[in-house]
Design a protein around this motif. Structure first.
Motif, PDB file in Angstrom:
ATOM      1  N   GLU A  82      15.176  51.259  40.797  1.00  0.00           N
ATOM      2  CA  GLU A  82      14.575  52.217  39.866  1.00  0.00           C
ATOM      3  C   GLU A  82      14.746  53.642  40.416  1.00  0.00           C
ATOM      4  O   GLU A  82      14.676  53.869  41.635  1.00  0.00           O
ATOM      5  N   ASP A  84      13.066  56.309  40.835  1.00  0.00           N
ATOM      6  CA  ASP A  84      12.116  57.003  41.724  1.00  0.00           C
ATOM      7  C   ASP A  84      12.362  56.661  43.195  1.00  0.00           C
ATOM      8  O   ASP A  84      11.891  57.371  44.084  1.00  0.00           O
ATOM      9  N   HIS A  85      13.113  55.589  43.458  1.00  0.00           N
ATOM     10  CA  HIS A  85      13.446  55.216  44.844  1.00  0.00           C
ATOM     11  C   HIS A  85      14.936  55.306  45.133  1.00  0.00           C
ATOM     12  O   HIS A  85      15.329  55.513  46.281  1.00  0.00           O
ATOM     13  N   HIS A 147       9.156  44.819  41.021  1.00  0.00           N
ATOM     14  CA  HIS A 147       8.900  44.316  39.687  1.00  0.00           C
ATOM     15  C   HIS A 147      10.145  44.293  38.797  1.00  0.00           C
ATOM     16  O   HIS A 147      10.029  44.142  37.571  1.00  0.00           O
ATOM     17  N   ASP A 166       7.902  49.045  45.954  1.00  0.00           N
ATOM     18  CA  ASP A 166       6.747  49.174  45.052  1.00  0.00           C
ATOM     19  C   ASP A 166       5.569  48.258  45.426  1.00  0.00           C
ATOM     20  O   ASP A 166       4.414  48.584  45.126  1.00  0.00           O
TER      21      ASP A 166
HETATM   22 FE1  FEO Z   1       9.690  50.415  40.250  1.00  0.00          FE
HETATM   23 FE2  FEO Z   1       8.384  52.917  42.015  1.00  0.00          FE
HETATM   24  O1  FEO Z   1       9.675  52.077  40.992  1.00  0.00           O
END
Ligand code: FEO
Length: 395
Positions: A82, A84-85, A147, A166
């Motif tokens: 994802e 954000d990472h 997730h 996460d």
């Molecule tokens: Fe599932 Fe913090 O990204």
């Protein structure tokens, strides 16, 4: 912001997003969040675990440069794809011609699709893979659907540090360590409710693997680093197993206060019956708080007026979220009031049907509640309190 040395040769190089107030265009995050990235230096090699959201890549890059040149990184671990990472992977890969991207098989495909990482620079890792950094070893833990399908954890064996991305995360920009932030566990619970609760069977399996490791530090992808691991491990044990309390979460909408009067009477009766209540007026509530309370509630109660032959849209949204988040609730009750035509009870019951809940009672009234209506509401609340208590005794 400067990098922080968490231990010898182990650095936190992530970014703090103090001003972000919403995540996934869904959840409010009043204390902002962090995108945690870590650098591990061995005697011979250096690894980076995860990156940051793309809007922070420049300050991230400068921070990394102050510790070790970006071009000196040998391994870039992608625990999760994802953005954000993983969003700053192109930034790092573009400035480093040698680093190998380490990820799962599904992660490899995503790294190519999302970030255009050339296939020849990706190494697929499994639980059998070990990466020797020189006196320090990286191992990988298969943890799918936590997730996304590609997710994994990384473990720094000798230091007993877990990097689970996460998993164990919390949306708060405050504090470096768990004990710096008074409400770390609440933030973690809210995060669990929103992100991990729909995947509890997978979370339980991954947690069992983590417990075997004897971790001394948990360095997640969001929020504080745990140097006191037992508290979060105990909390995750309860949440993953779906251990509920003597508690009901009630969400409601009201237009002319009829539903609200029913809900208030319901709350009073539950509380008199010794049941803890978490109450949310959906016109002015954070669904993240609702998700946090659903983590350990034994029952969900929905109160809604009828709007154009069905549930009020806010109540429909809440019912949809409850269904999607798959909380461990076992019982439900539905309260509804209407002016000139019913229909909300049927709709709410159908929406929640996939959860296979014990529907303790439904009350539908026409106009303001009468004395008889309120007696029916109180009787339903009493029955729910008894069902909750009986359920807890059976566990
Ligand atoms: Fe599932 Fe913090 O990204």
């Amino acid at each position: 912001m400067a990098a922080v040395e968490l231990g010898t040769g182990l650095y936190h190089v992530g970014s703090r997003d103090w001003n972000r107030r919403q995540f996934d265009a869904l959840i409010s995050i009043p204390h902002g969040t962090t995108y945690n990235s870590y650098i591990i230096k061995g005697k011979e090699k250096t690894a980076m675990v995860d990156t940051v959201a793309p809007e922070f890549e420049k300050e991230f890059g400068e921070k990394v440069e102050r510790i070790i040149g970006i071009e000196a990184i040998d391994y870039l671990v992608m625990n999760h794809a994802e953005p954000d990472h993983a969003g700053a992977i192109p930034y790092i890969i573009g400035r480093n011609k040698k680093a190998r991207l380490l990820t799962t098989k599904k992660g490899a495909k995503m790294a190519a699709t999302f970030y255009h990482v050339p296939e020849e620079r990706i190494d697929v890792v499994t639980e059998d893979t070990t990466i020797d950094l020189g006196g320090r070893t990286l191992r990988f833990i298969d943890a799918p659907f936590l997730h996304w399908p590609e997710t994994m954890f990384t473990y720094l064996v000798e230091d007993r540090v877990l990097f689970p991305c996460d998993f164990f995360g919390a949306h708060t920009a405050f504090g470096l360590y768990d004990d710096d932030v008074e409400d770390t566990i609440y933030h973690a619970k809210k995060y669990f409710g929103e992100i991990m609760m729909p995947f509890r069977p997978m979370a339980k399996r991954a947690l069992a693997k983590v417990k075997e490791l004897g971790v001394e530090m948990i360095a997640p992808g969001h929020g504080p680093v745990y140097r006191n691991c037992s508290r979060i491990l105990e909390a995750y044990t309860r949440w993953c197993e779906g251990k509920t309390k003597n508690k009901a979460t009630i969400v409601y909408v009201t237009m002319w206060h009829s539903t609200e009067r029913m809900v208030n009477a319901f709350v009073d009766t539950l509380q008199q019956g010794g049941v803890e209540v978490a109450l949310y007026n959906l016109a002015d509530s954070d669904v993240g708080d609702v998700a946090a309370d659903l983590v350990d509630s034994a029952a969900i109660v929905i109160g809604t007026p009828v709007v154009l032959g069905g549930m009020h849209p806010l109540a429909m949204y809440a019912a949809y979220l409850v269904k999607a988040l798959r909380p461990p609730v076992k019982h439900c009750a539905i309260l509804s009031s209407y002016g000139w035509g019913g229909g909300a009870i049927k709709q709410a019951t159908e929406m929640l049907a996939p959860l296979k809940l014990n529907v303790v009672g439904t009350v539908e009234i026409n106009g303001p509640p009468t004395k008889e209506d309120m007696e029916e509401v109180e009787a339903t609340a009493k029955a729910l309190a008894e069902n909750i208590k009986e359920g807890l005794q059976q566990v």
